[in-house]
Enzyme design. Sequence first.
Site, PDB file in Angstrom:
ATOM      1  N   THR A  84      48.073  39.980  67.249  1.00  0.00           N
ATOM      2  CA  THR A  84      47.601  39.261  66.072  1.00  0.00           C
ATOM      3  C   THR A  84      48.824  38.711  65.358  1.00  0.00           C
ATOM      4  OG1 THR A  84      46.820  39.640  63.789  1.00  0.00           O
ATOM      5  CG2 THR A  84      47.450  41.567  65.034  1.00  0.00           C
ATOM      6  N   CYS A 112      47.034  31.866  64.580  1.00  0.00           N
ATOM      7  CA  CYS A 112      46.088  32.976  64.531  1.00  0.00           C
ATOM      8  C   CYS A 112      45.542  33.098  65.938  1.00  0.00           C
ATOM      9  CB  CYS A 112      44.972  32.710  63.533  1.00  0.00           C
ATOM     10  SG  CYS A 112      43.706  33.997  63.528  1.00  0.00           S
ATOM     11  N   THR A 113      45.483  34.291  66.466  1.00  0.00           N
ATOM     12  CA  THR A 113      45.182  34.446  67.890  1.00  0.00           C
ATOM     13  C   THR A 113      43.764  34.027  68.255  1.00  0.00           C
ATOM     14  OG1 THR A 113      44.755  36.807  67.488  1.00  0.00           O
ATOM     15  CG2 THR A 113      46.930  36.208  68.328  1.00  0.00           C
TER      16      THR A 113
END
Length: 230
Positions: A83, A197-198
């Site tokens: 993350t 943001c993953t």
Amino acid sequence: MKTIGMLGGMSWESTASYYKAVNEGVKARLGGLHSAKVCLYSVDFEQIERLQHAGKWQETAEILSDAAKNVAAGGADFLLICTNTMHKVADEIQAQLSIPILHIADATAAKLVANGVTRVGLLGTRFTMEQDFYKSRLINQFGIEVIVPNEAERNLVHQVIYEELCQGVVNSTSKQQYLDIVNALHAQGAQAVILGCTEIALLVGQQDTQVPLYDTTAIHCEYAVEMALS
């Protein structure tokens, strides 16, 4: 082959992408029936999310440090925090570990520098876009100028991440709104945009825009595969 440690579950949707990507990366490099050696600890994101929005970052650091110690005890040679946002407490986690953390911003910045990108747009949670823990690393350690969306756009990006993408919802309206923000950042001089943001790569990809996109999940996984096979 080294064992890749993963601290995941934030959210599990993007952690699934991590697991798939490192295994595909190892198979592409070694062929046959090869797959990645992985030790994964997946947390309950509900607990982490509540603490994030309450500003209780030290408590998140304690939870994730304990989880990371379990990953190390499981035989991992290094750790991926799966993350972008929780790299806010990466230093606190690293202080508790005997194995190195492969920092997602470092992996992304190295790719940007290699491609000659000196001015980049950043999408992510409000924490990532507004606080210094991520941006300052790009600026101070790599000399990359960072542009973020305006406040209304930041609120939209953040809301879509938590209310849609982290819950497995992919919405075509949100996709177009994200692409409009990418184009706005490009118009402000960003040579490329970091999907910081993953989960964002679940919504938009390079096929959707001519603006170069840097998918931090994919880049982090490429870095991990390289380390595992080095």
